[in-house]
Design a protein around this motif. Structure first.
Motif, PDB file in Angstrom:
ATOM      1  N   GLY A  39      41.429   1.068  53.591  1.00 26.00           N
ATOM      2  CA  GLY A  39      42.798   1.585  53.597  1.00 26.00           C
ATOM      3  C   GLY A  39      43.667   1.050  52.479  1.00 26.00           C
ATOM      4  O   GLY A  39      44.317   1.813  51.752  1.00 26.00           O
ATOM      5  N   ALA A  40      43.685  -0.267  52.289  1.00 25.39           N
ATOM      6  CA  ALA A  40      44.525  -0.849  51.242  1.00 25.39           C
ATOM      7  C   ALA A  40      44.023  -0.439  49.868  1.00 25.39           C
ATOM      8  O   ALA A  40      44.812  -0.069  48.991  1.00 25.39           O
ATOM      9  N   LEU A  41      42.712  -0.478  49.674  1.00 25.64           N
ATOM     10  CA  LEU A  41      42.152  -0.080  48.384  1.00 25.64           C
ATOM     11  C   LEU A  41      42.442   1.387  48.096  1.00 25.64           C
ATOM     12  O   LEU A  41      42.832   1.747  46.980  1.00 25.64           O
ATOM     13  N   TRP A  42      42.293   2.234  49.078  1.00 22.51           N
ATOM     14  CA  TRP A  42      42.555   3.666  48.890  1.00 22.51           C
ATOM     15  C   TRP A  42      44.000   3.876  48.442  1.00 22.51           C
ATOM     16  O   TRP A  42      44.275   4.633  47.516  1.00 22.51           O
ATOM     17  N   THR A  43      44.926   3.175  49.092  1.00 18.49           N
ATOM     18  CA  THR A  43      46.343   3.321  48.768  1.00 18.49           C
ATOM     19  C   THR A  43      46.636   2.851  47.347  1.00 18.49           C
ATOM     20  O   THR A  43      47.292   3.553  46.564  1.00 18.49           O
ATOM     21  N   VAL A  44      46.156   1.670  46.985  1.00 17.87           N
ATOM     22  CA  VAL A  44      46.400   1.126  45.651  1.00 17.87           C
ATOM     23  C   VAL A  44      45.739   2.000  44.588  1.00 17.87           C
ATOM     24  O   VAL A  44      46.319   2.255  43.534  1.00 17.87           O
ATOM     25  N   ASP A  45      44.543   2.493  44.871  1.00 18.94           N
ATOM     26  CA  ASP A  45      43.846   3.379  43.929  1.00 18.94           C
ATOM     27  C   ASP A  45      44.644   4.657  43.688  1.00 18.94           C
ATOM     28  O   ASP A  45      44.802   5.097  42.550  1.00 18.94           O
ATOM     29  N   ARG A  46      45.166   5.253  44.738  1.00 24.69           N
ATOM     30  CA  ARG A  46      45.937   6.500  44.587  1.00 24.69           C
ATOM     31  C   ARG A  46      47.188   6.278  43.750  1.00 24.69           C
ATOM     32  O   ARG A  46      47.536   7.080  42.899  1.00 24.69           O
ATOM     33  N   ILE A  47      47.870   5.166  43.979  1.00 29.18           N
ATOM     34  CA  ILE A  47      49.075   4.859  43.210  1.00 29.18           C
ATOM     35  C   ILE A  47      48.710   4.615  41.742  1.00 29.18           C
ATOM     36  O   ILE A  47      49.371   5.130  40.835  1.00 29.18           O
ATOM     37  N   ALA A  48      47.655   3.851  41.511  1.00 28.00           N
ATOM     38  CA  ALA A  48      47.223   3.562  40.134  1.00 28.00           C
ATOM     39  C   ALA A  48      46.832   4.845  39.403  1.00 28.00           C
ATOM     40  O   ALA A  48      47.131   5.013  38.221  1.00 28.00           O
ATOM     41  N   ARG A  49      46.174   5.760  40.105  1.00 27.83           N
ATOM     42  CA  ARG A  49      45.805   7.043  39.479  1.00 27.83           C
ATOM     43  C   ARG A  49      47.054   7.864  39.165  1.00 27.83           C
ATOM     44  O   ARG A  49      47.139   8.486  38.111  1.00 27.83           O
ATOM     45  N   GLN A  50      48.009   7.889  40.079  1.00 26.87           N
ATOM     46  CA  GLN A  50      49.252   8.635  39.837  1.00 26.87           C
ATOM     47  C   GLN A  50      50.011   8.065  38.643  1.00 26.87           C
ATOM     48  O   GLN A  50      50.647   8.805  37.894  1.00 26.87           O
ATOM     49  N   LEU A  51      49.941   6.766  38.462  1.00 27.13           N
ATOM     50  CA  LEU A  51      50.602   6.131  37.330  1.00 27.13           C
ATOM     51  C   LEU A  51      49.834   6.323  36.023  1.00 27.13           C
ATOM     52  O   LEU A  51      50.351   6.033  34.956  1.00 27.13           O
ATOM     53  N   GLY A  52      48.601   6.781  36.109  1.00 23.00           N
ATOM     54  CA  GLY A  52      47.793   7.020  34.919  1.00 23.00           C
ATOM     55  C   GLY A  52      47.044   5.805  34.419  1.00 23.00           C
ATOM     56  O   GLY A  52      46.538   5.801  33.297  1.00 23.00           O
ATOM     57  N   ILE A  53      46.946   4.768  35.223  1.00 18.64           N
ATOM     58  CA  ILE A  53      46.285   3.534  34.793  1.00 18.64           C
ATOM     59  C   ILE A  53      44.800   3.770  34.548  1.00 18.64           C
ATOM     60  O   ILE A  53      44.264   3.350  33.518  1.00 18.64           O
ATOM     61  N   GLN A  54      44.139   4.458  35.458  1.00 20.61           N
ATOM     62  CA  GLN A  54      42.710   4.705  35.288  1.00 20.61           C
ATOM     63  C   GLN A  54      42.448   5.540  34.035  1.00 20.61           C
ATOM     64  O   GLN A  54      41.555   5.245  33.253  1.00 20.61           O
ATOM     65  N   LYS A  55      43.247   6.548  33.825  1.00 22.22           N
ATOM     66  CA  LYS A  55      43.088   7.413  32.653  1.00 22.22           C
ATOM     67  C   LYS A  55      43.323   6.631  31.361  1.00 22.22           C
ATOM     68  O   LYS A  55      42.624   6.824  30.375  1.00 22.22           O
ATOM     69  N   ALA A  56      44.303   5.740  31.367  1.00 19.42           N
ATOM     70  CA  ALA A  56      44.596   4.941  30.180  1.00 19.42           C
ATOM     71  C   ALA A  56      43.439   4.021  29.814  1.00 19.42           C
ATOM     72  O   ALA A  56      43.195   3.759  28.645  1.00 19.42           O
ATOM     73  N   LEU A  57      42.704   3.542  30.812  1.00 20.87           N
ATOM     74  CA  LEU A  57      41.588   2.639  30.557  1.00 20.87           C
ATOM     75  C   LEU A  57      40.352   3.366  30.035  1.00 20.87           C
ATOM     76  O   LEU A  57      39.575   2.800  29.288  1.00 20.87           O
ATOM     77  N   GLY A  58      40.151   4.605  30.437  1.00 18.59           N
ATOM     78  CA  GLY A  58      38.990   5.361  29.976  1.00 18.59           C
ATOM     79  C   GLY A  58      37.955   5.558  31.063  1.00 18.59           C
ATOM     80  O   GLY A  58      38.218   5.318  32.239  1.00 18.59           O
ATOM     81  N   VAL A  59      36.758   5.985  30.648  1.00 17.43           N
ATOM     82  CA  VAL A  59      35.731   6.372  31.622  1.00 17.43           C
ATOM     83  C   VAL A  59      34.425   5.590  31.492  1.00 17.43           C
ATOM     84  O   VAL A  59      33.458   5.906  32.165  1.00 17.43           O
ATOM     85  N   THR A  60      34.380   4.572  30.667  1.00 14.18           N
ATOM     86  CA  THR A  60      33.148   3.794  30.490  1.00 14.18           C
ATOM     87  C   THR A  60      32.974   2.791  31.631  1.00 14.18           C
ATOM     88  O   THR A  60      33.886   2.576  32.435  1.00 14.18           O
ATOM     89  N   HIS A  61      31.810   2.165  31.665  1.00  9.63           N
ATOM     90  CA  HIS A  61      31.572   1.122  32.666  1.00  9.63           C
ATOM     91  C   HIS A  61      32.559  -0.027  32.463  1.00  9.63           C
ATOM     92  O   HIS A  61      33.066  -0.599  33.437  1.00  9.63           O
TER      93      HIS A  61
END
Length: 120
Positions: free
Chosen positions: A16-38
């Protein structure tokens, strides 16, 4: 329950906590800014883990990943160790300028202050 049978309880992985933090981070564009590599996945995990457990050591981040269903929730196919996270620091440092130049997402919904000030 039939006689001779026992009930064994165990705690499942939390998400639950991870899902929530992940969704917020994705909405903020953090994952996209980091890229798609390992390496980007490892960096993203370090961001999420710092939010979930501020001040956690890298070893604690590895253990946290195992207890909160991180691989399943985030779709990872590769495991990682504390040494991988240490090495990831060098990758992140080398990409720091590129990551900072990538725009983060703007809020999906303007705040009341923003919308009221734009109509005046």
């Amino acid at each position: 329950m039939p006689p001779g049978h026992s009930l064994r309880l165990r705690q499942g992985e939390s998400f639950g906590a991870l899902w929530t933090v992940d969704r917020i981070a994705r909405q903020l564009g953090i994952q996209k800014a980091l890229g798609v590599t390992h390496e980007a996945e490892l960096s993203y995990w370090q961001v999420l883990a710092r939010v979930l457990r501020p001040g956690a050591s890298l070893l604690a981040m590895v253990r946290l990943a195992a207890t909160c269903a991180a691989a399943a929730l985030l779709g990872w196919r590769r495991a990682f160790t504390e040494d991988d996270l240490y090495a990831n620091g060098s990758w992140l440092e080398g990409r720091h300028a590129v990551i900072e130049r990538r725009p983060l997402a703007s809020p999906a919904h303007p705040t009341e202050e923003t919308s009221s000030s734009s109509t005046m």
